[in-house]
Design an enzyme around this catalytic site. Structure first.
Site, short mmCIF file in Angstrom:
data_model
loop_
_atom_site.label_atom_id
_atom_site.label_comp_id
_atom_site.label_asym_id
_atom_site.label_seq_id
_atom_site.Cartn_x
_atom_site.Cartn_y
_atom_site.Cartn_z
N ASP A 135 -5.71 8.07 7.25
CA ASP A 135 -5.21 8.32 5.90
C ASP A 135 -4.38 9.60 5.89
O ASP A 135 -4.54 10.46 6.76
CB ASP A 135 -6.38 8.54 4.93
CG ASP A 135 -7.03 7.24 4.48
OD1 ASP A 135 -6.43 6.17 4.66
OD2 ASP A 135 -8.15 7.30 3.94
N ARG A 185 1.39 2.64 7.32
CA ARG A 185 1.15 2.31 5.90
C ARG A 185 2.05 3.20 5.06
O ARG A 185 2.02 4.43 5.21
CB ARG A 185 -0.31 2.57 5.55
CG ARG A 185 -0.58 2.41 4.04
CD ARG A 185 -1.96 2.94 3.65
NE ARG A 185 -3.01 2.30 4.42
CZ ARG A 185 -4.21 2.86 4.62
NH1 ARG A 185 -4.50 4.04 4.12
NH2 ARG A 185 -5.12 2.22 5.33
P1 FDA Z 1 2.04 3.12 -9.45
O1 FDA Z 1 1.06 4.24 -9.51
O2 FDA Z 1 3.39 3.33 -10.03
O3 FDA Z 1 1.38 1.85 -10.08
C1 FDA Z 1 2.05 0.61 -10.26
C2 FDA Z 1 1.17 -0.31 -11.06
O4 FDA Z 1 -0.02 -0.58 -10.32
C3 FDA Z 1 0.65 0.30 -12.36
O5 FDA Z 1 1.56 0.08 -13.40
C4 FDA Z 1 -0.64 -0.45 -12.54
O6 FDA Z 1 -0.41 -1.76 -13.01
C5 FDA Z 1 -1.17 -0.56 -11.14
N1 FDA Z 1 -2.00 0.60 -10.76
C6 FDA Z 1 -1.66 1.60 -9.90
N2 FDA Z 1 -2.67 2.47 -9.74
C7 FDA Z 1 -3.66 2.03 -10.54
C8 FDA Z 1 -4.96 2.51 -10.79
N3 FDA Z 1 -5.45 3.62 -10.23
N4 FDA Z 1 -5.72 1.80 -11.66
C9 FDA Z 1 -5.26 0.67 -12.25
N5 FDA Z 1 -4.02 0.17 -12.03
C10 FDA Z 1 -3.24 0.83 -11.20
N6 FDA Z 1 -2.36 7.89 -1.09
C11 FDA Z 1 -2.31 8.97 -0.28
O7 FDA Z 1 -1.84 10.02 -0.70
N7 FDA Z 1 -2.81 8.87 1.00
C12 FDA Z 1 -3.31 7.72 1.52
O8 FDA Z 1 -3.73 7.69 2.68
C13 FDA Z 1 -3.34 6.58 0.66
N8 FDA Z 1 -3.82 5.38 1.11
C14 FDA Z 1 -3.65 4.27 0.32
C15 FDA Z 1 -3.99 3.01 0.83
C16 FDA Z 1 -3.73 1.86 0.08
C17 FDA Z 1 -4.04 0.53 0.67
C18 FDA Z 1 -3.13 1.98 -1.20
C19 FDA Z 1 -2.80 0.75 -2.01
C20 FDA Z 1 -2.85 3.20 -1.73
C21 FDA Z 1 -3.11 4.36 -0.98
N9 FDA Z 1 -2.83 5.61 -1.50
C22 FDA Z 1 -2.85 6.70 -0.64
C23 FDA Z 1 -2.59 5.79 -2.96
C24 FDA Z 1 -1.13 5.75 -3.29
O9 FDA Z 1 -0.48 6.88 -2.78
C25 FDA Z 1 -0.90 5.69 -4.80
O10 FDA Z 1 -1.43 6.84 -5.39
C26 FDA Z 1 -1.50 4.46 -5.48
O11 FDA Z 1 -1.36 3.33 -4.67
C27 FDA Z 1 -0.76 4.17 -6.82
O12 FDA Z 1 0.60 3.96 -6.57
P2 FDA Z 1 1.34 2.53 -6.71
O13 FDA Z 1 2.26 2.40 -5.54
O14 FDA Z 1 0.37 1.46 -6.84
O15 FDA Z 1 2.30 2.68 -7.94
#
Ligand code: FDA
Length: 309
Positions: A135, A185
């Protein structure tokens, strides 16, 4: 703005004590965390596998303050990997590991301790027939994490990395890591970062994510597109087609409890979808980042509080 405030306030130990003790918090935790024990997370992995979904399992914890705790985290991962092997689940599940949980912040020896613990986990993963992804934490740990990754890859070339699109450096890091055999990732990034190192405008973060996806999907490695953002998922699908990527040469990843219907929809379309599955009792930091990502989650939390008071 709300996100930065929440992430800042969450560092107070008083806030943490209150949040962890409130009975309602448990209710919210269950939405995002697969359980407290290895048995529970193995059962959750089985449920995902039955639904055609892959998993990457995170033993929660990031505030490791001494060597014994760091070694205990590594031991918990080794135990989990043995259980996954015995349950025949290592084709469906790998593990995600935070170097801070393995001792990275334990003073001058921290890096050596974290690397030794990461090696132990990589050995256990190899014996069980699966892989490890490191991570990525806040930007002060990016260089150290990528250095440990390079060292681990000498013996364990399938070790995966995480890059965060909100960091200004990440497009260049993607170019460095888009080589054959490299698993990367790509996520937006979840920590409160200063504007000097990170894009703070969400639209800029999205544009950076697209540039990084282009680099990774055009490259020779194995991209893991970690986002719930519907627009970015669609662009990812389009770019994968454009680069004639076979379905087994990349995957989508989402967090446990977030957009589960979308996870199943993508899998039904023939994509590989991996769910990030956290478990353990040290869930506070993880929960705060999930609440901070989306105001609606805070509303959900507040409603649960009201309905129980
Ligand atoms: P965004 O936050 O813009 O969300 C897009 C849409 O997704 C929202 O409109 C909503 O519908 C849905 N959504 C997103 N987050 C949600 C929540 N918490 N609850 C409900 N709905 C939600 N970060 C990091 O700094 N280091 C890491 O190692 C990782 N590892 C990691 C692994 C995996 C498999 C994932 C999916 C994510 C991570 N992250 C992470 C977290 C990542 O950086 C980020 O903070 C979250 O994925 C939210 O970003 P989105 O890309 O989903 O977009």
């Amino acid at each position: 703005m709300l996100r930065q405030v929440m992430l800042g306030v969450s560092r107070s130990s008083t806030v943490k004590d209150v949040a962890v003790r409130a009975p309602v918090t448990r209710h919210v935790v269950q939405r995002f965390v697969a359980g407290e024990t290895a048995e529970e997370v193995v059962a959750a992995t089985r449920t995902l596998a039955d639904a055609g979904l892959l998993a990457t399992i995170d033993h929660l914890g990031e505030d490791t303050t001494d060597r014994a705790q760091a070694d205990a985290v590594a031991g918990a991962y080794a135990d989990l990997l043995t259980r996954l092997g015995a349950a025949g689940l290592t084709r469906h599940a790998e593990v995600s590991v935070k170097l801070s949980a393995l001792g990275l912040l334990l003073g001058p020896d921290g890096r050596r301790i974290a690397r030794a613990n990461a090696e132990l986990i990589c050995h256990a993963a190899r014996n069980a027939g699966t892989t490890v992804t490191l991570d990525m934490e806040d930007h002060t740990l990016t260089d150290a994490t990528l250095d440990v990754l390079r060292e681990l890859r000498r013996d364990f070339p399938d070790t995966g990395a995480v890059l965060q699109a909100y960091l200004r450096r990440t497009e260049a890091d993607c170019r460095d890591l888009a080589h054959a055999g490299s698993r990367v990732r790509l996520c937006k990034g979840a920590y409160a970062e200063p504007a000097g190192v990170a894009f703070t405008d969400p639209a800029e973060v999205d544009r950076s994510y697209v540039r990084c996806m282009k680099v990774l999907l055009a490259g020779e490695g194995y991209p893991m597109l970690a986002t719930h953002d519907p627009r970015l998922v669609e662009i990812g699908r389009y770019l994968a087609r454009d680069h004639r990527r076979s379905p087994d040469s990349y995957e989508f990843q989402m967090l446990y409890g977030i957009r589960p219907a979308e996870q199943e929809r993508l899998a039904a379309l023939g994509h590989q979808v991996r769910v990030y599955l956290p478990y353990g009792s040290d869930w506070y930091g993880y929960l705060v980042r999930r609440l901070a990502e989306r105001p609606a989650n805070l509303t959900f939390f507040a409603r649960s509080l009201l309905s129980r008071s």
